[in-house]
Design a protein around this motif. Structure first.
Motif, PDB file in Angstrom:
ATOM      1  N   UNK A 323      38.798  -5.430  35.063  1.00  0.00           N
ATOM      2  CA  UNK A 323      38.722  -4.366  34.071  1.00  0.00           C
ATOM      3  C   UNK A 323      37.411  -3.603  34.232  1.00  0.00           C
ATOM      4  N   UNK A 324      37.404  -2.389  33.751  1.00  0.00           N
ATOM      5  CA  UNK A 324      36.190  -1.586  33.853  1.00  0.00           C
ATOM      6  C   UNK A 324      35.121  -2.151  32.919  1.00  0.00           C
ATOM      7  N   UNK A 346      48.319   0.439  21.820  1.00  0.00           N
ATOM      8  CA  UNK A 346      48.928   1.307  22.805  1.00  0.00           C
ATOM      9  C   UNK A 346      48.563   0.893  24.226  1.00  0.00           C
ATOM     10  N   UNK A 347      47.271   0.597  24.410  1.00  0.00           N
ATOM     11  CA  UNK A 347      46.832   0.164  25.737  1.00  0.00           C
ATOM     12  C   UNK A 347      46.444  -1.301  25.612  1.00  0.00           C
ATOM     13  N   UNK A 348      47.286  -2.176  25.975  1.00  0.00           N
ATOM     14  CA  UNK A 348      47.076  -3.578  25.620  1.00  0.00           C
ATOM     15  C   UNK A 348      46.027  -4.292  26.473  1.00  0.00           C
ATOM     16  N   UNK A 349      45.330  -3.613  27.325  1.00  0.00           N
ATOM     17  CA  UNK A 349      44.285  -4.275  28.104  1.00  0.00           C
ATOM     18  C   UNK A 349      43.161  -4.754  27.202  1.00  0.00           C
ATOM     19  N   UNK A 350      42.403  -5.688  27.684  1.00  0.00           N
ATOM     20  CA  UNK A 350      41.312  -6.236  26.869  1.00  0.00           C
ATOM     21  C   UNK A 350      40.214  -5.200  26.650  1.00  0.00           C
ATOM     22  N   UNK A 351      39.538  -5.315  25.538  1.00  0.00           N
ATOM     23  CA  UNK A 351      38.477  -4.391  25.169  1.00  0.00           C
ATOM     24  C   UNK A 351      37.159  -5.127  25.021  1.00  0.00           C
ATOM     25  N   UNK A 352      36.106  -4.334  24.994  1.00  0.00           N
ATOM     26  CA  UNK A 352      34.777  -4.861  24.658  1.00  0.00           C
ATOM     27  C   UNK A 352      34.275  -5.913  25.642  1.00  0.00           C
ATOM     28  N   UNK A 402      22.776   0.227  33.398  1.00  0.00           N
ATOM     29  CA  UNK A 402      22.520  -0.032  34.813  1.00  0.00           C
ATOM     30  C   UNK A 402      22.061  -1.477  35.053  1.00  0.00           C
ATOM     31  N   UNK A 403      21.861  -2.218  33.992  1.00  0.00           N
ATOM     32  CA  UNK A 403      21.389  -3.597  34.139  1.00  0.00           C
ATOM     33  C   UNK A 403      22.546  -4.588  34.277  1.00  0.00           C
ATOM     34  N   UNK A 404      23.731  -4.147  33.954  1.00  0.00           N
ATOM     35  CA  UNK A 404      24.873  -5.061  33.876  1.00  0.00           C
ATOM     36  C   UNK A 404      25.712  -5.103  35.146  1.00  0.00           C
ATOM     37  N   UNK A 405      26.452  -6.209  35.317  1.00  0.00           N
ATOM     38  CA  UNK A 405      27.487  -6.305  36.360  1.00  0.00           C
ATOM     39  C   UNK A 405      28.376  -7.476  35.992  1.00  0.00           C
TER      40      UNK A 405
END
Lengths: 431, 431, 431, 431
Positions: A323-324, A346-352, A402-405
């Protein structure tokens, strides 16, 4: 403060900026920007041994560049003040002795003004170093490390300030917040992941700390993750149903700790359970917002009460790769977790997955198979903390983008809760 | 902070000034003057629970006037900030709940600037109160109490600052000191006092706290007092001869405490025993200067090692009444004890009865026969501390001259040593 | 464990027995007798650092004779076990290092049987020493001291056992008690004493500890003492009226301690305030019995609540000299304070000066003018404890009759309450 | 105390005995046998909160049968003493409140004799239950659990006794030991394991605790294990080379803990590093014996110093499945680790996988994927401890043979070292 595996990575975030010099300037400016709302007095205080004064953060991140870049890298560099090695070394035994951590708040001198001068001195020489001809990949990697290090401290400055302000009966605000509407929570859905032989750990194309390596295989049973974070409203049910007084819901150490500390709700919640302290001062407790400032013990107890569990870090990372990574991070400027968007149905992908709160996993922080700490003092950045701590994933509303991955491993002790920490539920499923 | 017996005394020190208004202005200005060398950061820190931030001292002394004079005395008075009762009440249970003492250093707000505004607000109204027609003796007595209270805190500001600066590896100076010559100590002579039925306690002609009353008779055996204070040089002999490691010289609680704390010398002495920390920074240890910053336990052990003992407070006061109270007090500006003048051989009377260092007596702090605390909240000023503490007499180099008198009883716990504390020897003699 | 001034006193209690040998045999037999109701397990436990295991008391009192009498006094004496100096020295630094006090309860060996053998070994040689020709007065004084020392430990054995049994949810009884009728309290009357120049301290005709000397003059204002001890019923009123939650009634240290410990009633009282734990197990709380197991802090707060105060030790002793010392002591066998006899109205003299409970005075434990500790290790018996403690007077229901005298000074820390401790009220009066 | 997944396993160790009744009798007799060398006093003491008195172990293991078998299983069963639920419940919140763990050593009553009577009472009824017709598999599984539980406490009785005896300056011996020759250590060889997808966890054919389930797949990189345990001689080199003072060798928490505790060598080693305390008293330090009584922190630091690491529990178990589990266990009667047999060079397979010392792994104790604690109170046996602890494998010289299996997971906190704990080295290899 943690260290990287010196790497010749060339596609990392900093080089997607026009230059390393620009990246350096942007990160350092961001730190100063975060200080803008502060009075001089706000820089001095250390409200508990886990926290540090803002003044110390400003100096320590600067010392990091001086110690690990300027001293070895610029032959003619003169240190700003010889005593700063002792005052602003955090925990690098290889560098030398240091001021006791719990006494950082006793230092009225150097003044804020002196530390600002220190920052300017180091910035000037760092730009000289960066602009020098003949820079090598190892040097670049270290600069990138220093910038990531400073970004970590940007987050800590905010959480430490929040803790200090919360200890003040006046409950001062760091800055005014945007009006927060009380939303209604998005329904919680379960997302299925088949498991199997997976790879986790940093990939070669991005900057990483040494603890994210080596990338390696893990075998996962099939599992499910909740589509969003646990909310205040859900956690409130746990509180109201007597969760804090029911030992069968807790790990034994967790219950003992909660009792000894007199915990009956998340940190910063008001006694009457309808308000909480934020960086914008006291505000209403929004049932739709992700619950925040809970320890691992509380997250684990909540999950058990909810008939679920916390994900392992491998489960989390395998899912997150799909996921993004985007969300309510430092750049959003909210500095407080926000409710998941209502379109989830509507968009059942995971969030947050990214931002809002760091998500407690069930994984003890430990070395990946074949882990090798970086050489020298920077090898102390991560490896020596691999005991007694728990991994958190996903970043928070105080983490720079920019600190995350996806492979990023944050870690804290199971009783700590002053960071922006929350949880996402997981559950095992029959194969 | 302690309270007086409201009294109609008319010859007290304040009225020897042209007016109470002048006295008020002078004491308040003195407090500001003491802050002149400070950076904003210096106002915030609390280096141990016994100490308080300068900012807190500034606000608390002001609150004292607001609480005990302006609120009851000025019908139209509006409090500056309602939250200050909670923040700046020290220990008056009758006034209400208060911020925990050990957490005074966590408060970055109100800022120094806000507290200065608070002081100005209260000063303005206090002058209005003082200038009002129809002032009565009880009101005057309370104002006098408030001024004495502020003078006590002037001394505490300096000792608390000294403690905080000493905790900083940079060892900052509060201000530059005069050059200190290393003198040679005056010989110690013994002064004889016949004892018998004596009177101690405050006399009717001066301001006093309630704990100095009633004046009453005590029976004393004959005794002798040393003509001057114990010096650094003498105490150094005790240290070098192994005094800190010899339990037979110590009270059992004292030895246990010294061992647990790892004490091997007075507070602020350097490890190599040749320098000490002063308000002017590190300086040479002058063998002729009075030893300072020793606890009761150390003073008692030294006296035993020297074949003597500490005086009782009745012995001290009976002797002090016979001699002029003058010496190295706050007004001298030295802020450090100084060697006794070398003329002692010519004028064999006792020296240093006043100023330099508070002198530990052997007397536990307790009520005089017939003692009655003042009525109301101000009754908490003194009486409730009459256990576990030891009386000290004579004032120090940080005590304002107008604050002292022969009957003045200071008191601290036997393990405390951050005040300017030292000792004078005594011994019993055959009648 | 405290020490005597070696004295040639010849009329002391032991010599009123037919011989010192008889006295020795009687005291030692008394100790054994007190152990009769015990199981082996009961000898081992130390329920808090202030207490000691019965086994340790048995060995330490024996070691005292071995160390201070047999070793110096019998040339051919062979110590029973060389390791006992380390194990059973209490606090004599001059003798050598010792087992840490707080770890006395960790020693399962030597067994009770071995310690009984040790006692028999020492008894045999002590009788040899006592029967030897050429005994001198100094030797006799030391034996008397050893016997007084053992008597002190008899009382401690009982109070330490009581504490350990109270920590056991089974609430075992040391032994069955006589049936206790619930009486009605004798009215409290006030007895007047004119004060003036008085003498206190031990007289030459009786054995005493060194801390009772020198006998000396003190000047007392006129005062009154209550005719009897404060009762459970009276103290219950204090409890029920919210005394434990009213800071204005307490010394500041006392209130802080009581709050920190969660105190809401005397030690050993049941939560519902109608029963208490005694050496005969749980029993009804008799309103006419003297209140017992209160700390100095509680005694002081009660006295303030009652509009009175505690007596000084000089006031107590001056009064006690006028009245016979007799009462409910160890020999009565009750092991619990009993109500004052109801005849007080007829005979208005004060009651209960001796026995029932040790009476807290308001006097800090300190040296009498001219005090000189005994020479050598025995000088550690008393003198080194002269700080932080408060004097108690009058003996308790666990004190042997022959151990008491009007000048006897017991002392404990103001927060301690596991001894049989209570109070008598005093008040100042206009001369 | 931990719990099993009720299982219908039929080939478990107990049923290889002629009957469950025989197994019950043998295990219970073994417990009594272990007590034979003790004096009554030895049953009472608790030398630290982690340890328990022998008396408590005897009662608690008995209570386990009473609580979980007799009460639910025998309709006519009458409890021996209703107060024992409170006294001898260890940590089962679902059963009810309990005596505080740290105060187990304060209980002199019930006496040892009473507890022996308790054991006999329960034994009698347990035999009745076992002999009853119509026993079911679930009942059998619980009895087996109770026996395993008692076996765990057999080991704890020995380690707790050892700790208490070591705290006694007399250093008493639990019993005489066989003469120990000082051997020469077997060379350390490395055994290769290819890794890959492996299965760990209990198999269906043996008794197990719930924490050993479900059996599941893990992916392992190739690795090597040392052929034998680390020896005293090897560890001595670490000590002598300054290992305890070199922070770079340690986890940060480990170094801080070691410094705070003043650790400079394994527990029970003498200061001069040439002797150690064993259950047979003090003895020479044999360089060939496995090092024992080291914490996880010390084991981890040693491994880093040796250029190796600790194995994960999956690595250990995968390897252990390939080798016979036999060694120096409780039945050998040595009660002390012994040197690996010198024939290793001839037979290069790994040694000492079972017995001698529990081997620290690098794995935090956590739930296996799909883990489900047993239902009811017995679900508290294992699951609630799955945080902050580290897994150990392989059993020790105090573990009964029938108690062990390859999947057995023992767990302790990383700072604990009073169990028979040591280590085997591992290292990663290129695939």
């Amino acid at each position: 403060v943690r260290n990287t595996q010196p790497t010749s990575a060339t596609q990392s975030w900093t080089t997607t900026m026009s230059s390393l010099g620009t990246a350096y300037a942007r990160v350092r400016a961001q730190t100063r920007e975060l200080c803008r709302p502060l009075a001089v007095e706000d820089y001095v205080v250390q409200s508990m041994p886990d926290a540090s004064p803002v003044k110390w953060h400003l100096a320590h991140t600067t010392w990091f560049f001086e110690q690990f870049l300027l001293k070895p890298g610029l032959a003619d560099y003169r240190v700003f003040d010889a005593s700063y090695d002792y005052l602003f070394n955090s925990y690098y035994d290889a560098v030398g002795p240091r001021h006791p951590r719990a006494e950082r708040g006793l230092l009225t001198r150097p003044t804020v003004e002196e530390i600002v001068a220190y920052r300017e001195h180091v910035d000037e020489h760092m730009q000289r170093l960066i602009n020098r001809a003949g820079r090598d990949a190892q040097l670049d990697a270290r600069i990138e490390l220093g910038l990531n290090h400073e970004q970590q401290h940007q987050e800590l400055m905010l959480t430490d300030l929040k803790h200090a302000f919360a200890a003040n009966p006046l409950r001062p605000a760091y800055r005014a917040g945007a009006p927060r509407g009380l939303g209604s929570p998005t329904p919680l859905l379960w997302q299925h992941y088949p498991g199997g032989l997976q790879e986790i750990g940093a990939t070669a194309d991005e900057f990483c700390y040494d603890n994210e390596l080596p990338r390696h295989r893990v075998y996962l049973e099939p599992y499910e993750l909740a589509s969003r974070l646990v909310t205040n409203g859900e956690f409130l049910e746990f509180v109201r149903s007597g969760g804090y007084a029911t030992p069968s819901l807790w790990l034994a150490d967790g219950f003992a700790h909660a009792q000894a500390q007199g915990w009956s709700r998340p940190l910063y919640w008001s006694t009457d359970l309808d308000a909480l302290f934020t960086l914008a001062g006291m505000g209403a407790l929004d049932p739709a917002e992700p619950v925040c400032h809970v320890s691992y013990y509380e997250a684990d107890a909540y999950a058990r009460w909810a008939g679920a569990r916390l994900p392992t870090e491998a489960e989390w990372e395998s899912a997150a790769r799909l996921h993004a990574l985007d969300g309510n991070l430092l750049e959003s400027g909210v500095l407080q977790p926000v409710a998941a968007p209502g379109t989830a149905a509507l968009e059942p992908g995971p969030q947050q997955f990214s931002g809002d709160v760091w998500e407690w996993t069930s994984s003890a922080y430990s070395a990946y198979p074949g882990y090798r700490p970086a050489a020298g003092a920077l090898g102390e950045y991560n490896g020596k903390f691999m005991v007694n701590q728990i991994v958190l994933r996903g970043g928070s509303c105080a983490t720079p983008r920019s600190h995350l991955r996806a492979s990023y491993r944050n870690f804290f002790y199971p009783q700590q809760r002053w960071q922006f920490m929350g949880l996402r539920l997981a559950r095992s499923v029959a194969g």
